[in-house]
Scaffold this active site. Structure first.
Site, short mmCIF file in Angstrom:
data_model
loop_
_atom_site.label_atom_id
_atom_site.label_comp_id
_atom_site.label_asym_id
_atom_site.label_seq_id
_atom_site.Cartn_x
_atom_site.Cartn_y
_atom_site.Cartn_z
N GLY A 16 0.86 -1.21 -0.02
CA GLY A 16 -0.12 0.09 -0.15
C GLY A 16 0.70 1.38 0.09
CG ASP A 58 -7.78 -12.31 3.67
OD1 ASP A 58 -7.76 -11.25 4.65
OD2 ASP A 58 -8.78 -12.74 3.17
CE1 TYR A 148 -9.29 3.96 7.49
CE2 TYR A 148 -9.66 6.23 7.85
CZ TYR A 148 -8.56 5.30 7.73
OH TYR A 148 -7.34 5.30 7.93
CB ILE A 178 0.25 9.63 4.23
CG1 ILE A 178 -0.30 9.33 5.66
CG2 ILE A 178 1.52 9.30 3.98
CD1 ILE A 178 0.70 10.53 6.61
P1 NAD Z 1 -3.44 1.56 1.37
O1 NAD Z 1 -4.94 1.50 0.98
O2 NAD Z 1 -2.70 2.23 0.31
O3 NAD Z 1 -2.67 0.02 1.62
C1 NAD Z 1 -3.61 -0.63 2.39
C2 NAD Z 1 -3.28 -2.22 2.02
O4 NAD Z 1 -3.98 -3.32 2.73
C3 NAD Z 1 -3.42 -2.09 0.48
O5 NAD Z 1 -2.48 -2.43 -0.11
C4 NAD Z 1 -4.60 -3.46 0.66
O6 NAD Z 1 -4.30 -4.46 -0.41
C5 NAD Z 1 -4.20 -4.17 1.95
N1 NAD Z 1 -5.37 -4.94 2.36
C6 NAD Z 1 -6.71 -4.65 2.05
N2 NAD Z 1 -7.33 -5.66 2.82
C7 NAD Z 1 -6.56 -6.44 3.20
C8 NAD Z 1 -6.67 -7.87 3.73
N3 NAD Z 1 -7.70 -8.35 3.98
N4 NAD Z 1 -5.36 -8.54 4.01
C9 NAD Z 1 -4.26 -8.16 3.95
N5 NAD Z 1 -4.29 -6.83 3.31
C10 NAD Z 1 -5.22 -6.19 3.00
O7 NAD Z 1 -3.41 2.34 2.89
P2 NAD Z 1 -2.39 2.96 3.36
O8 NAD Z 1 -2.49 4.53 3.17
O9 NAD Z 1 -0.83 2.48 3.25
O10 NAD Z 1 -2.51 2.96 4.98
C11 NAD Z 1 -1.81 2.35 5.74
C12 NAD Z 1 -2.54 2.42 7.25
O11 NAD Z 1 -2.23 3.65 7.71
C13 NAD Z 1 -4.05 1.88 7.49
O12 NAD Z 1 -4.11 1.50 8.72
C14 NAD Z 1 -4.45 3.54 7.17
O13 NAD Z 1 -5.79 3.57 7.97
C15 NAD Z 1 -3.61 4.27 8.14
N6 NAD Z 1 -3.64 5.93 7.50
C16 NAD Z 1 -3.39 5.99 6.26
C17 NAD Z 1 -3.34 7.42 5.85
C18 NAD Z 1 -3.32 8.03 4.52
O14 NAD Z 1 -3.24 9.16 4.40
N7 NAD Z 1 -2.56 7.11 3.70
C19 NAD Z 1 -4.11 8.51 6.91
C20 NAD Z 1 -4.29 7.76 8.27
C21 NAD Z 1 -4.16 6.79 8.46
#
Ligand code: NAD
Length: 325
Positions: A16, A58, A148, A178
């Site tokens: 991600g 998963d 969420y 981010i």
């Molecule tokens: P993202 O959506 O880019 O990546 C999350 C990944 O989780 C994806 O690649 C997806 O394939 C994977 N995923 C989904 N379901 C799954 C499952 N059942 N099993 C395994 N993997 C699975 O998200 P991100 O931006 O990298 O976020 C990472 C963390 O940071 C998350 O907890 C998110 O809530 C938190 N966060 C992100 C932001 C932001 O702006 N990016 C802001 C606040 C918090």
């Protein structure tokens, strides 16, 4: 509480937006062989897949998680797998299942196997319309209106419960939006602050899905990665919080971001056509008080809006000229 070192690390959600960069930073610091990247459906970036152990996992499958932890003798999990805010509003059932069952599985594996430490990021989405919007305090009203946000509040409470009840060392912080240029964001409300850069470089135009006056807290990826590592390496005895540290780096409106980009690309045009994500953005803070993180573990952001904009544009323009966008 454990002061054991982190030796063998598992990163869930490693393909991600954050995971793809955090994995590489952890491999640099702890050694490639000691950081197992777990992908799911997102295609793995070449460097994440090829520079160290890579598995598909998963996180809602407890047995599969147990097997990976066993196989690689994992002692630390950076749990980044989640469904984000915009996708979560369209598929609330999936958001609940992945965010809650996934976290529960990770915490149970940490408890039953006495893991050293768990990192599970929370989000500014824990706040809601009734939370003070300016300089949102560490300790405040958590009444989110998105699925969420609900999963993130429950996740914080669960993480803190595992610390107090079972002595599991769970750490987390409330990321703002981010911004990064390596891996596209995965369906959050702050995705416009990333997409605007890609479209500015490629088309000189962008249609933004929130209003021009929408102000949200944001952070550039190098700071987000460093925050995760610094919190996880901090002395446990200095931490007055566990799964819920406020952190931020900058706050700006969508219009201010467009004007900052225009300083470098003068013919860039940004239009504003709000969609369903406007309501989510309106329920979140405009700025965040992260003084507790600063005091407890020395948090300091390095990038502000001008510095982040220069770095984003340089990186994307280079990739565009090389035909990679
Ligand atoms: P993202 O959506 O880019 O990546 C999350 C990944 O989780 C994806 O690649 C997806 O394939 C994977 N995923 C989904 N379901 C799954 C499952 N059942 N099993 C395994 N993997 C699975 O998200 P991100 O931006 O990298 O976020 C990472 C963390 O940071 C998350 O907890 C998110 O809530 C938190 N966060 C992100 C932001 C932001 O702006 N990016 C802001 C606040 C918090």
């Amino acid at each position: 509480m454990s002061s054991r070192p982190m030796r063998n690390i598992l990163v869930t959600g490693a393909c991600g937006q954050i995971g793809s960069e955090l994995t590489m930073a952890l491999r640099e610091r702890y050694g490639n062989e000691h950081v197992v990247a777990a992908g799911h459906r997102t295609p793995p970036p070449d460097d994440v897949r090829d520079s160290g152990p890579f598995v598909y996992l998963d996180v809602t499958d407890r047995q599969a998680l147990e097997e990976v932890v066993e196989q690689f003798q994992i002692d630390t999990i950076f749990h980044l797998a989640a469904v984000l805010s915009a996708v979560g509003e369209q598929k609330p059932d999936v958001a609940w299942r992945v965010n809650m069952n996934g976290l529960y599985n990770v915490l149970e594996v940490a408890r039953t196997r006495s893991l050293t430490r768990v990192f599970c990021p929370s989000s500014m989405a824990v706040f809601g319309p009734s939370t003070p919007k300016e300089n949102t305090p560490q300790e405040t009203i958590l009444s989110p209106t998105t699925m969420y946000g609900i999963t993130k509040v429950a996740g914080e409470l669960l993480g803190n419960y595992y610390v107090q009840k079972f002595g599991v060392d769970v750490r987390g912080l409330r990321y703002p939006g981010i911004i990064s240029h390596k891996t596209p964001p995965g369906g959050g409300t702050t995705d416009y602050a990333v997409a605007i850069f890609y479209d500015a470089v490629k088309y000189r135009r962008y249609t933004c899905f929130v209003r021009e006056d929408t102000v949200l807290p944001m952070m550039y990826m190098p700071d987000a990665v460093r925050a995760a590592i610094e919190l996880m390496e901090a002395d446990f005895r200095r931490l007055t919080r566990h799964a819920d540290y406020n952190i931020t780096a900058m706050s700006f409106s969508a219009g201010e971001l467009a004007r900052e980009i225009q300083k470098h690309i003068p013919d860039f045009v940004c239009e504003f056509q709000p969609d369903f994500r406007q309501a989510i953005a309106d329920s979140w803070p405009r700025s965040i008080d992260d003084s507790v993180a600063r005091t407890d573990w020395g948090w300091r952001p390095a990038y502000d809006l001008p510095a982040m904009t220069v770095d984003m544009l340089n990186a994307l323009q280079t990739r565009y000229q090389q035909g990679q966008l």
